[in-house]
Design an enzyme around this catalytic site. Structure first.
Site, PDB file in Angstrom:
ATOM      1  N   ASP A  53       0.832  -1.209   0.000  1.00 49.77           N
ATOM      2  CA  ASP A  53       0.000   0.000   0.000  1.00 49.77           C
ATOM      3  C   ASP A  53       0.867   1.260   0.000  1.00 49.77           C
ATOM      4  OD1 ASP A  53       0.872  -0.059   2.603  1.00 49.77           O
ATOM      5  OD2 ASP A  53      -1.119  -0.038   3.513  1.00 49.77           O
ATOM      6  N   ASP A 112      -1.075  -6.375  -0.490  1.00 49.02           N
ATOM      7  CA  ASP A 112      -1.274  -5.721   0.812  1.00 49.02           C
ATOM      8  C   ASP A 112      -2.755  -5.468   1.072  1.00 49.02           C
ATOM      9  OD1 ASP A 112       0.216  -4.944   2.975  1.00 49.02           O
ATOM     10  OD2 ASP A 112       1.064  -3.166   2.024  1.00 49.02           O
ATOM     11  N   LYS A 132      -0.810  -9.595   2.767  1.00 45.99           N
ATOM     12  CA  LYS A 132      -0.063  -9.125   3.933  1.00 45.99           C
ATOM     13  C   LYS A 132      -0.948  -8.183   4.735  1.00 45.99           C
ATOM     14  CE  LYS A 132       3.240  -5.822   3.672  1.00 45.99           C
ATOM     15  NZ  LYS A 132       2.664  -4.788   4.574  1.00 45.99           N
ATOM     16  N   GLU A 139      -1.056  -5.717   8.491  1.00 43.69           N
ATOM     17  CA  GLU A 139      -0.261  -5.089   9.547  1.00 43.69           C
ATOM     18  C   GLU A 139      -0.815  -5.390  10.937  1.00 43.69           C
ATOM     19  OE1 GLU A 139       0.326  -0.881   8.942  1.00 43.69           O
ATOM     20  OE2 GLU A 139       1.078  -1.163   6.893  1.00 43.69           O
ATOM     21  N   GLU A 191       9.584  -4.070  10.151  1.00 43.98           N
ATOM     22  CA  GLU A 191       9.903  -2.751   9.588  1.00 43.98           C
ATOM     23  C   GLU A 191      10.497  -1.810  10.627  1.00 43.98           C
ATOM     24  OE1 GLU A 191       6.858  -1.004   7.131  1.00 43.98           O
ATOM     25  OE2 GLU A 191       7.945   0.898   6.966  1.00 43.98           O
TER      26      GLU A 191
HETATM   27  O1  KIV Z   1       3.405  -1.270   1.652  1.00 44.31           O
HETATM   28  C1  KIV Z   1       4.587  -1.640   1.576  1.00 44.31           C
HETATM   29  O2  KIV Z   1       5.277  -1.462   0.563  1.00 44.31           O
HETATM   30  C2  KIV Z   1       5.156  -2.282   2.740  1.00 44.31           C
HETATM   31  C3  KIV Z   1       6.646  -2.386   2.811  1.00 44.31           C
HETATM   32  C4  KIV Z   1       7.215  -1.077   3.210  1.00 44.31           C
HETATM   33  C5  KIV Z   1       7.066  -3.493   3.679  1.00 44.31           C
HETATM   34  O3  KIV Z   1       4.451  -2.662   3.613  1.00 44.31           O
END
Ligand code: KIV
Length: 249
Positions: free
Chosen positions: A43, A82, A110, A112, A174
């Site tokens: 994202d 994401d 993915k 968070e 991160e």
């Molecule tokens: O959104 C993204 O690109 C990320 C990376 C910074 C790990 O989450």
């Protein structure tokens, strides 16, 4: 050859895992050709490609569009999609949204933070999940390093363990101290993918725009392997000069 989530998981402690982000078809083509283990359609697209001041403005529609574009450019690479801000808050809606990202072309998603119930639910329904802890930009107040004091470090170690226990096959760490990333990497059974987390992770992820030097400023922990932004400025200046001098036809 496209790696599955299980193959990526089995790379823990055996090989370094290089991951780059990509958001568009031509960049995905280049990144696949150069050989990465996986592409993250992050994202971060909102900040590095769309001019937003935060990833919080990125929507499901944006992610579906960019995942589709990357899939068309990189048919043979594992794509991590994401989950945008608020798309993963509770298990059932997260599952609906994750399925949309998979339909768009993602092999895994993915998300968070320590959302253990959501991770468990997605994995139980056959969607491979990558966790993300340390600095989590969707909810962070700023972009400073986290995990510096003992209590915060303990919390992040617990988060990473919980994410692994819930069934994630990989976790992004991160912007945390190198020593904490090393402790987490040694303490959990799934590969850790660092971004600003030192050299002891099982792999690294870098935002493509940072890697190729697009933009005006880059995070201190990133590395520029080229300065493509300057190349575009130079090429454009040459074009403008030639048109104005009537030497271009
Ligand atoms: O959104 C993204 O690109 C990320 C990376 C910074 C790990 O989450």
């Amino acid at each position: 050859m496209k790696l599955t989530d299980k193959e990526l998981l089995s790379m823990k402690s055996k090989a370094q895992i290089p991951i780059l982000t990509a958001y568009t078809t031509p960049i995905a083509r280049c990144v696949e050709q150069a050989g990465v283990s996986a592409i993250l359609v992050g994202d971060t697209v909102g900040m590095v490609e769309m001019g937003f001041s935060s990833t919080r403005y990125v929507t499901m529609e944006h992610m579906i569009y960019h995942i589709g574009a990357v899939r068309r450019g990189a048919p043979d690479t594992h794509i991590i999609g994401d989950m945008p801000f608020n798309s993963d808050l509770e298990p059932d809606s997260a599952l609906r949204n994750a399925r949309l990202l998979v339909e768009a072309g993602a092999d895994s998603v993915k998300l968070e933070g320590p959302k253990y119930d959501v991770i468990r639910h997605l994995v139980a329904q056959g969607i491979p999940v990558v966790g993300h802890t340390g600095l989590t930009p969707q909810t962070a107040q700023n972009f400073r390093q986290v995990g510096k004091d003992a209590e915060d470090a303990r919390r992040l170690l617990q988060d990473a363990m919980g994410i692994a226990d819930a069934g994630a096959f990989m976790v992004v760490l991160e912007h945390i101290p190198d020593s904490l990333a090393a402790r987490i990497t040694a303490g959990i059974p799934i590969p850790t993918i660092g971004i600003g987390a030192g050299t002891d992770c099982d792999g690294q992820v870098l935002v493509i725009n940072d890697a190729i030097g697009m933009g005006e400023a880059w995070p201190p922990f990133s590395r520029q392997y080229a300065y493509v932004g300057q190349t575009i400025i130079d090429a454009t200046r040459s074009y403008v000069e030639q048109v104005e001098a009537r030497t271009f036809k």
